[in-house]
Design a protein around this motif. Structure first.
Motif, PDB file in Angstrom:
ATOM      1  N   SER A  46       0.811  -1.219   0.000  1.00 22.70           N
ATOM      2  CA  SER A  46       0.000   0.000   0.000  1.00 22.70           C
ATOM      3  C   SER A  46       0.846   1.271   0.000  1.00 22.70           C
ATOM      4  CB  SER A  46      -0.926   0.019   1.218  1.00 22.70           C
ATOM      5  OG  SER A  46      -0.171   0.118   2.413  1.00 22.70           O
ATOM      6  N   GLY A  47       2.106   1.139   0.371  1.00 27.60           N
ATOM      7  CA  GLY A  47       2.973   2.308   0.429  1.00 27.60           C
ATOM      8  C   GLY A  47       2.673   3.207   1.607  1.00 27.60           C
ATOM      9  N   VAL A  48       2.057   2.645   2.645  1.00 33.00           N
ATOM     10  CA  VAL A  48       1.682   3.411   3.840  1.00 33.00           C
ATOM     11  C   VAL A  48       2.484   2.892   5.033  1.00 33.00           C
ATOM     12  CG1 VAL A  48      -0.203   4.001   5.417  1.00 33.00           C
ATOM     13  CG2 VAL A  48      -0.642   3.823   2.963  1.00 33.00           C
ATOM     14  N   SER A  49       3.005   3.806   5.834  1.00 34.16           N
ATOM     15  CA  SER A  49       3.713   3.404   7.051  1.00 34.16           C
ATOM     16  C   SER A  49       2.755   3.449   8.231  1.00 34.16           C
ATOM     17  CB  SER A  49       4.898   4.335   7.309  1.00 34.16           C
ATOM     18  OG  SER A  49       4.432   5.648   7.585  1.00 34.16           O
ATOM     19  N   VAL A  50       3.112   2.767   9.302  1.00 35.55           N
ATOM     20  CA  VAL A  50       2.241   2.736  10.475  1.00 35.55           C
ATOM     21  C   VAL A  50       1.965   4.143  11.025  1.00 35.55           C
ATOM     22  CG1 VAL A  50       1.982   1.892  12.834  1.00 35.55           C
ATOM     23  CG2 VAL A  50       2.908   0.379  11.073  1.00 35.55           C
ATOM     24  N   PRO A  51       2.965   5.036  11.122  1.00 37.18           N
ATOM     25  CA  PRO A  51       2.673   6.390  11.635  1.00 37.18           C
ATOM     26  C   PRO A  51       1.642   7.147  10.792  1.00 37.18           C
ATOM     27  CG  PRO A  51       5.029   5.969  11.722  1.00 37.18           C
ATOM     28  CD  PRO A  51       4.425   4.830  10.950  1.00 37.18           C
ATOM     29  N   GLU A  52       1.502   6.787   9.514  1.00 37.34           N
ATOM     30  CA  GLU A  52       0.551   7.483   8.641  1.00 37.34           C
ATOM     31  C   GLU A  52      -0.878   6.964   8.778  1.00 37.34           C
ATOM     32  OE1 GLU A  52       2.701   8.679   4.580  1.00 37.34           O
ATOM     33  OE2 GLU A  52       2.979   6.560   5.085  1.00 37.34           O
ATOM     34  N   LEU A  53      -1.062   5.847   9.454  1.00 38.39           N
ATOM     35  CA  LEU A  53      -2.391   5.262   9.577  1.00 38.39           C
ATOM     36  C   LEU A  53      -3.320   6.141  10.396  1.00 38.39           C
ATOM     37  CD1 LEU A  53      -1.472   1.527  10.326  1.00 38.39           C
ATOM     38  CD2 LEU A  53      -2.354   2.445   8.168  1.00 38.39           C
ATOM     39  N   ALA A  54      -4.582   6.186   9.988  1.00 37.77           N
ATOM     40  CA  ALA A  54      -5.582   6.939  10.750  1.00 37.77           C
ATOM     41  C   ALA A  54      -6.080   6.116  11.931  1.00 37.77           C
ATOM     42  CB  ALA A  54      -6.759   7.315   9.847  1.00 37.77           C
ATOM     43  N   ALA A  55      -6.107   4.801  11.768  1.00 31.07           N
ATOM     44  CA  ALA A  55      -6.621   3.926  12.832  1.00 31.07           C
ATOM     45  C   ALA A  55      -6.281   2.487  12.491  1.00 31.07           C
ATOM     46  CB  ALA A  55      -8.132   4.096  12.998  1.00 31.07           C
ATOM     47  N   VAL A  56      -6.533   1.600  13.442  1.00 32.91           N
ATOM     48  CA  VAL A  56      -6.371   0.160  13.229  1.00 32.91           C
ATOM     49  C   VAL A  56      -7.723  -0.506  13.463  1.00 32.91           C
ATOM     50  CG1 VAL A  56      -5.271  -1.957  14.062  1.00 32.91           C
ATOM     51  CG2 VAL A  56      -3.947   0.169  13.919  1.00 32.91           C
ATOM     52  N   ALA A  57      -8.203  -1.237  12.468  1.00 32.70           N
ATOM     53  CA  ALA A  57      -9.487  -1.944  12.571  1.00 32.70           C
ATOM     54  C   ALA A  57      -9.229  -3.444  12.631  1.00 32.70           C
ATOM     55  CB  ALA A  57     -10.375  -1.613  11.369  1.00 32.70           C
ATOM     56  N   THR A  58      -9.915  -4.116  13.535  1.00 32.99           N
ATOM     57  CA  THR A  58      -9.667  -5.544  13.760  1.00 32.99           C
ATOM     58  C   THR A  58     -10.973  -6.280  14.055  1.00 32.99           C
ATOM     59  OG1 THR A  58      -7.477  -5.072  14.684  1.00 32.99           O
ATOM     60  CG2 THR A  58      -8.425  -7.217  15.188  1.00 32.99           C
ATOM     61  N   THR A  59     -11.104  -7.475  13.493  1.00 32.80           N
ATOM     62  CA  THR A  59     -12.252  -8.316  13.808  1.00 32.80           C
ATOM     63  C   THR A  59     -12.172  -8.776  15.259  1.00 32.80           C
ATOM     64  OG1 THR A  59     -12.210  -9.174  11.544  1.00 32.80           O
ATOM     65  CG2 THR A  59     -13.536 -10.393  13.139  1.00 32.80           C
ATOM     66  N   VAL A  60     -13.206  -8.496  16.032  1.00 34.51           N
ATOM     67  CA  VAL A  60     -13.252  -8.963  17.417  1.00 34.51           C
ATOM     68  C   VAL A  60     -14.438  -9.896  17.675  1.00 34.51           C
ATOM     69  CG1 VAL A  60     -12.087  -6.899  18.270  1.00 34.51           C
ATOM     70  CG2 VAL A  60     -14.593  -6.969  18.244  1.00 34.51           C
ATOM     71  N   LYS A  61     -15.358 -10.012  16.699  1.00 35.29           N
ATOM     72  CA  LYS A  61     -16.543 -10.866  16.867  1.00 35.29           C
ATOM     73  C   LYS A  61     -17.263 -11.017  15.548  1.00 35.29           C
ATOM     74  CE  LYS A  61     -19.233  -6.829  18.312  1.00 35.29           C
ATOM     75  NZ  LYS A  61     -19.994  -6.189  19.400  1.00 35.29           N
ATOM     76  N   PRO A  62     -18.054 -12.078  15.363  1.00 37.11           N
ATOM     77  CA  PRO A  62     -17.886 -13.382  16.009  1.00 37.11           C
ATOM     78  C   PRO A  62     -16.822 -14.164  15.262  1.00 37.11           C
ATOM     79  CG  PRO A  62     -19.772 -13.456  14.544  1.00 37.11           C
ATOM     80  CD  PRO A  62     -19.205 -12.057  14.454  1.00 37.11           C
TER      81      PRO A  62
END
Length: 362
Positions: A46-62
């Motif tokens: 993607s050419g994006v570094s972690v500091p440039e991220l707006a947020a982190v989205a993760t599956t938590v359910k189900p």
């Protein structure tokens, strides 16, 4: 706005061909072994570094507890290290919203999520606002089709040895005669939008055993009528799904839950790629003045893109964006939205016979 990095089942290698199913501890091990490189590769491409991220989205359910745990642990460490907002994602919400990545679609719309793990009918009223109309009370249709394929030993069939179970059933059904076997459809006496496939699976297994007896072959050998069995099974699954979806359309129209004109049915999940089932749903939609929209096949099955998109939708709407990680837990079981399935049943809507709407192409 930079996109949210997402986390959804990183290992597509599930050892199904060896074990005929998912082994939770094996899935957990594969997740742990691959999560770091999958995230690094996604960021690199993607050419994006972690500091440039707006947020982190993760599956938590189900989902599978052991796998959810690996993803959540890694994501929270990333969030805390780089001080990023965290967006917990409901797996089925992500499936339902994926269509808005590929199509311009406003809320509300009816959504059918049909896969190896789920069968759900819901109304999407907003990014995190769902009305649950019905769901499978036992197994999912994709799981059932895989089990039938396994019972028919389709891995040994020369045309199907490299195919997944549901894909093999669809392939053989093209040359089979569905009228050679008739299966009683599930739950016809219940006027709701719930699904059931375990009873149908038992009927199919009994029919296969009877055919083996008639042909004088042992379990594990290929029936000469395997195409007919596949066609009849596929037809029964399709009719059951379409009947319940038809009732959902009628319920939403009657109760003004969807707009009277230009209503939309969204169909997503692995089983949505079955062309026989999709054609039936297409004809059902057209007969009821609904548009039918499906995400492309690559976005119908579990994938990280849908989790990232759900994160972007929530970030834009300011919904469920967390700036602290205390108390965040994964939930192996979690309903989607507000359950109004009792209201559906109380309305007791009778579904017209499908032949009247020419539900399959002649």
């Amino acid at each position: 706005m930079m996109p949210a990095v997402s986390w959804e089942k990183p290992c597509t290698v599930r050892r199904k061909s060896i074990y005929s199913g998912i082994i939770p501890v094996v899935a957990q091990q594969l997740h742990r072994e691959n999560i770091e490189q999958v995230v690094e590769e996604a960021l690199r491409v993607s050419g994006v570094s972690v500091p440039e991220l707006a947020a982190v989205a993760t599956t938590v359910k189900p989902g599978l507890a052991l796998s959810l745990g690996v993803g959540l642990e890694y994501s929270l460490a990333l969030v805390n290290r780089h001080q990023k907002p965290f967006i917990p994602i409901h797996h089925m919400e992500a499936h339902a919203l994926t269509v808005r990545l590929t199509h311009h679609l406003e809320f509300p719309f009816l959504v059918l999520l049909v896969s190896g793990g789920h069968c759900i009918l819901a109304v999407a009223q907003g990014v995190s606002d769902f009305l649950l109309l019905g769901q499978s009370i036992d197994i999912a249709p994709g799981d059932m089709l895989d089990k039938v394929a396994r019972r028919l030993s389709l891995r040994k069939h020369p045309e199907c040895h490299s195919m997944a179970g549901g894909q093999a059933i669809e392939h053989l059904a093209q040359t089979g005669n569905q009228e050679q076997l008739m299966f009683r459809l599930p739950m016809n006496q219940y006027r709701n939008c719930n699904f059931s496939f375990s009873g149908l699976l038992n009927l199919v297994n009994n029919a296969i055993a009877q055919k083996e007896k008639e042909e004088g072959i042992e379990e594990g050998e290929i029936l000469s009528c395997v195409g007919d069995v596949a066609a009849a099974v596929q037809h029964a699954v399709a009719v059951h799904i379409i009947q319940r979806t038809y009732r959902a359309m009628l319920f939403c129209t009657k109760n003004s839950i969807l707009p009277p004109k230009n209503a939309t049915l969204v169909v997503s999940g692995g089983v949505a790629s079955n062309q026989y089932i999709r054609k039936g749903l297409q004809n059902l939609a057209e007969a009821n003045a609904f548009a039918l929209l499906c995400p492309p096949p690559r976005l119908c099955t579990d994938n990280g893109v849908m989790i990232a998109w759900n994160g972007i939708e929530r970030l834009r709407a300011g919904l469920g964006v967390l700036h602290g990680t205390d108390g965040i837990r994964y939930e192996p079981k979690a309903p989607l939205g507000i359950d109004i399935s009792k209201r559906v049943e109380e309305d007791s809507i009778k579904v017209p016979k499908l032949k009247q709407i020419r539900w399959l192409a002649s």
